[in-house]
Structure formats: C-alpha cells, structure tokens
Design an enzyme around this catalytic site. Structure first.
Site, PDB file in Angstrom:
ATOM      1  N   GLY A 420       0.811  -1.209   0.000  1.00 44.98           N
ATOM      2  CA  GLY A 420       0.000   0.000   0.000  1.00 44.98           C
ATOM      3  C   GLY A 420       0.847   1.263   0.000  1.00 44.98           C
ATOM      4  N   SER A 421       0.274   2.349   0.471  1.00 46.71           N
ATOM      5  CA  SER A 421       0.883   3.672   0.304  1.00 46.71           C
ATOM      6  C   SER A 421       2.155   3.898   1.100  1.00 46.71           C
ATOM      7  CB  SER A 421      -0.142   4.752   0.673  1.00 46.71           C
ATOM      8  OG  SER A 421      -1.194   4.756  -0.267  1.00 46.71           O
TER       9      SER A 421
END
Length: 679
Positions: A420-421
């Site tokens: 993810g980020s």
C-alpha cells in the site's frame, strides 16, 4: 603240486587285497579325523555366531551355543533372552564386528576364537571390546562354550548390566534483556498407571472419568495404552498440569510425577515466534532414529528451528555390576551436554504491549532497531496458547484453532502483502535520487480519479483528498495516489525499475523464519498501468512486514538499508546504500509533516514533545474497478531524533477488523510505550 602253487598265489593275492582295503579304510578314517579337526567346523560356527550378533538376530544364536552350568543362563533360550534384554536396555541400534579369528592352541591342542566388537548404544558408539572364547562338542556337534563374557568381556556369571540416563537440560530462549521467553519450569506430569486402572470401578469407567477430568478423548487414552512399550507398571503421559492439580480419590489409574516442563510466560503474545515443544511422533522417530517415545522436540517456531541447539545431548552411563562386591565397571559413559541458550534481539516488553493493543484485530506488529538491525518485536494476531500445545491440547481446543477463519497459526509478519501507500516513500526516494522528482514542484490535479489517456479504458487511479496543487511532501501528507502515479510515468519504467532493483527483492535475509522472498512483479513492470500501481504500493508487489522494515530503514539510516537479524550478535550489521543521505532526509522530513500537519493521514500519532515520522497505507483488494473491496491497512513509524525504532503495524481487512478505529489508534499506545519506558 601245480594246483597247490596256484592256491598259494591266490591266497597271497587275497591277503594283499585285504591289506589294501584296510589301508584305504585307515586312510579314510585318518582323513575324516583330520578333516574334523582342521577348524573348519569351528570357523563356521563362529562366523554364524558373529553374523547373528552383527545383524542383531539373537534367535539365530540358539543352535550355536551351549551354556556352562555355572551360568544363570541354563540353556540356549536363556542366552537368547539375555542378549535381547541387555541390548534392548542399551538401545543398541548397530553392531560392528571385525577381526574374527579361529586358532588352534599349541598347548591344549584345541581351537579357540577371538573377535573385536563395538556397539552403537543410546550414548553413541562404545569403545572396541576384544572377545575370546572356546568350543565344546555337543553330541558330535561343534558349539560355542558360552559365558557372560561374550556379552561384555569383563562380565562374570551373576553380574548385571546397570543403565543410567542423564537428560540434558533444554536451553532457554531469552530476549535482548535476558527476559525468559521459553524455559523449563517445575510442573506436574499426569500419567496413566495401567495396573491401577483395573481397581475401583474398573478400567472402562476409570478411563471415562480420566478422559473427562483431563478433557482428553477416551479413544486417545486407549490408544496410548496399546503402545508396544507399555507395561503394567509403565508411566503413560497424559498432559502437563499445575503443581496444585489433584486427582479425585474416586478415580484410579492416574499417577503424578513432578517434572521440569517447558513454559512460555508470554503465551499468545509470542507464540508464533517462539513456538512450542511436544512429544516425538512416529514420523519424527522414522526421520531421526535416535529419538525415542517420550522425547520432547520443537514442533514449531524457534523451538523447532533451533531444536538441535536447544535440546543439547543426553548423557548417562552403562556399567557391569558385580553381584558379590557391587563394584561397577564402566562399559560406556557420556556426560550430558545441556542445550544452548538462544539470545534474541526481541524486547519482551514491546512484544507484550503490541499484542495487548492488537489482540482484538487480525494483523501484526513488526519492529526493528535501525541502528543494529535487531528485530525488537514480531507479533501476530490472532494467536494460540503454546502452553496448551505443550501440556497436551484437547481435540476440541485444537479443532477450534484449526477451524478459525482468521488462521491463528499464521505468522503474519512473515506473510506477503501488497504494502500500500507506505511504498510511496520508495517511489519518492527513487525519483529524488534520479533527479526526476522536484520535491518543490506542484502538480495540478483535478478530481479524485485520473487516467493517462483513453487507452486505459475503464481503469483509473483514484485518491482520497481533492487537493488541486500537490508537491512531494503534500502527496505524502495526503497520501495522493495520482501524484505518485504521474511521477512514476514521468520518470519512466527504466528509472523506476533500476531504482527498485537496488532493494532486496528476491533476497533471502537468512533469518530463522519461514519467509518467502519479496516480489516486485510477476514478469517485470510491463505496462504503464502496472508502473502506476507499483508507485503507490499495489500492482504485483508482495512484501512481508519484515522486508518492508528493511526497505524503509533507509530513511531512518541516512539512505543505508540494514539487514534484519533475530539473534544478539557482536558482528557489525550488514548494510547497503540505497539512497543518498540528502534524499533520505527529505523523505523523512516529509513523513514528519505527515504526523504533525493536521491534514496528515498519520496525524493521529502526534505526541507532544516526540519526534515521530510516519506514513499510513491501505492496499485495497477488490474484484474490479469501482467496487468496494477489503482493505489491508499499514502504518510505518520511526523516531527522527536518534533512530531508536522503526515499526510496521498491519491490520487485515481493516474496514472490518479495526471495528471503527483507525490503524494509528492501535499504533499510538505502542509508540508511547517506547518513549515512556525505553528512551
């Protein structure tokens, strides 16, 4: 007269023929006697005898031996039984016999034999023993004159073999401060006493009551009693119980003995990492013949991985005891070597705190000291109770673990996820080092979704916050997918891939953990869509939390990636430069802003007076675009002043398992523990 001459001649011929026959007969007799006494029969008997010993086919000895009347063994059957009893008690698994020889003694004119033998017992190989013996004629058959000295050379009639076992103490597993994570504690071992089961209500009713008392399936108890080694006075283990445990008087067939059993003081908080011990199975014994029923070995976790180092080597002694003087002569002796203590870099206090905060979720907490690379916490939830597993878990409890859809046996810190980020930090670092990202340049972005052009069809990159002007720090603060997708496409596939290849994708960290290598992509970043997705931590990326920590350690360590380790060591940490110091500092400062700016996605971690840098991340797993999928949430956090910690918190299906909380809410108390107790 002529007739008389012929008769005389015939008589002389007859006498000569008779003499010839007598000579032939005498020659045959002499040859037979000589043949009988040339030692061939003796050699055959000795060869058969030593072959039977070497192959441990003791029944084959019976027709080859005759016992002296002075021996306790009065017949060949007794001799066979003695061999079996002695060598079974010594757990002889292999016999080697050499230098077999048969010679005629010049003084007594009889044949004697000798040979050399050594045995592999439960203590290992014995020294070589030299054997001597003689023969007897038993009903015109050559046999060995058997004496106890043919078992052990210095045994005499009436002597006994004494066996003493000394168990090695299993080593402890301790944390970085010496706190015990696994050790041997005085407890009670409950066991069946077969002879006593028949008392009182009888075996059937006693077993039924015992099964209920210990929450064990009655069929399991019955199967344990049917094991080959079980005798009427055997101790058949059931389970480990507290010292205070008592068996009701109405139940017969249970006995207790105090034992030092394995104990795990942190229980579920460290179960995946430490694992547990259990009794060897038939399959274990098949793989390792030195194991025997009742032995304890590591079954999972570090107990399994470090089993050889932890278990040590059992010792003991084998002696021949004189029945008159009680003097004991050594056959074999070996000193027990206790197991090694394993010193981990784990901090038990952090481990316990992280478990307490995460125990109602499904996820993990992974932490490292970025100065040394020592892993300080490896927590996975849900977990299991290792003390139950060691004591003898019930079928009901084990079935409950196995049927749990949240997989309590899975060590999630070694499982691979799309990061993810949090991975945007890597994209930023690659772009800065390659001079492709200007950290102060604002990108104009309109709306919450974007695509490169119509060739992307119905595929869009989406973001959460509609911020019209975004620079690199803003993009990290708001966690803007569109900004990083555009920057990745602008820098190009080659620049991105060259930067990513510096990271430990496909690298084995040589940790004592079962963990697959990190994956960048299936077959390379072969499309603009995959390049865009990779830039914000999705696409085909698969990275474990431990591997993420190593990659992100570059920002805590002036651009140098440190390789994680789990055992305390005096060796210098292994490191490799990934980014320049200037690049690492810029990314870390942006992560500090992500915590301290009110609009930052990690603002919930802000703590007065503490210098925390962090990045949140969410990897959404969904079937197709424009649908809602399950979310795995992450938060990367580190201290910006002295690099005292770097950690990754992860919660699977956070939209469900966080129960309305944010991932920063369960992470903040753990970070607070660092500052309140460890700094």
């Amino acid at each position: 007269m002529k007739g008389c001459g012929n008769n005389l001649k015939n008589k002389r011929l007859a006498i000569s023929g008779a003499i010839l026959v007598i000579v032939v007969i005498i020659a045959v007799i002499v040859f037979t006697v000589l043949a009988k006494n040339n030692g061939s029969a003796e050699k055959k008997v000795v060869n058969n005898f030593t072959e039977a010993l070497q192959k441990q086919k003791y029944d084959a000895i019976a027709p080859l031996v005759v016992s002296d009347k002075a021996n306790d063994e009065k017949n060949s059957e007794d001799i066979v039984k003695r061999y079996k009893n002695v060598f079974d008690s010594l757990e002889v698994t292999e016999t080697k016999i050499t230098n077999v020889d048969v010679k005629k003694d010049e003084e007594d004119k009889k044949y004697h034999f000798s040979y050399t033998a050594k045995y592999k017992t439960f203590l290992g190989w014995t020294e070589e023993f030299k054997y001597k013996g003689s023969f007897v004629d038993d009903n015109d058959e050559v046999k060995i004159a058997w004496q106890p000295s043919l078992i052990i050379p210095f045994m005499s009639p009436g002597d006994k073999i004494a066996v003493d076992n000394t168990s090695a103490k299993r080593g402890e597993i301790v944390d970085v401060n010496g706190e015990k994570l696994a050790f041997n504690k005085q407890q009670k071992q409950a066991g069946l006493y077969p002879d006593q089961l028949k008392l009182g209500k009888g075996q059937k009713e006693n077993l039924k009551s015992i099964a209920a008392l210990f929450d064990v399936d009655e069929k399991i108890l019955t199967a344990q009693l049917k094991q080959e080694w079980v005798q009427g006075d055997s101790f058949v283990p059931i389970k480990i119980v507290p010292l205070s445990f008592k068996v009701p008087d109405a139940i017969n067939g249970v006995t207790m003995k105090e034992v030092r059993a394995r104990y795990y003081p942190y229980s579920e908080a460290a179960s995946h990492l430490i694992g547990y011990v259990g009794e060897v199975s038939a399959e274990d014994i098949k793989k390792e013949p030195t194991f025997k029923p009742g032995d304890l070995i590591g079954k999972s976790g570090l107990e399994y991985t470090f089993n050889k180092r932890l278990k040590g080597e059992n010792g003991g002694s084998i002696t021949v005891v004189n029945d008159v003087t009680d003097k004991a002569d050594n056959v074999q002796m070996k000193k027990a070597v206790n197991g090694e203590n394993i010193h981990l870099t784990i901090n038990a206090d952090i481990q316990a705190k992280a478990y307490e905060e995460l125990k109602d979720t499904v996820g993990s907490y992974t932490a490292m000291d970025p100065k040394t690379g020592g892993l300080t916490a490896l927590v996975s939830v849900p977990a299991y109770d290792p003390n139950k597993m060691t004591a003898g878990i019930t079928d009901k409890d084990y079935a409950k673990y196995e049927s749990d859809k949240n997989l309590p046996f899975l060590a999630r810190y070694t499982a691979r996820y799309a990061p993810g980020s949090t991975f945007k930090t890597i994209t930023a670092g690659i772009g800065l080092d390659a001079k492709k990202i200007d950290p102060l340049k604002k990108r104009a972005i309109t709306g919450l979704k974007w695509q490169k052009d119509k060739s992307w069809g119905d595929y869009f990159v989406t973001r959460v916050s509609d911020v019209p002007q975004v620079d690199m720090t803003d993009a990290l603060v708001y966690s803007d997918n569109i900004y990083f997708a555009q920057e990745a496409l602008s820098m190009g596939q080659d620049t991105m891939e060259n930067g990513l290849k510096k990271l430990p994708f496909g690298t084995d960290f040589k940790l004592p953990l079962d963990m697959a290598d990190a994956q960048l992509s299936n077959k390379g970043i072969n499309s603009d869509i995959l390049l865009a997705d990779t830039s914000y931590g999705q696409g085909e990326l698969l990275i474990t939390p431990i591997q993420q920590l190593a990659m992100y350690s570059t920002f805590a360590r002036d651009g140098k990636l440190i390789y994680p380790h789990l055992e305390v060591t005096k060796n210098a940490p292994k490191e490799t430069e990934i980014f320049t110091k200037e690049t690492a500092e810029k990314v870390k400062n942006a992560l500090y802003e992500t915590v301290n700016r009110p609009e930052g996605t990690a603002h919930g971690l802000q703590t007065a007076g503490k210098h925390i840098a962090a990045k949140t991340g969410t990897a959404e797993i969904k079937e197709k675009q424009d649908t809602k999928g399950d979310e795995n949430s992450f938060v990367l956090a580190m201290d910006t002043t002295d690099a005292s910690y770097i950690s990754i918190t992860m919660v699977e299906k956070s939209n469900v398992n966080l129960k309305g909380k944010k991932i920063v809410d369960v992470t903040k108390p753990i970070l607070g523990f660092y500052y309140d107790n460890l700094k």
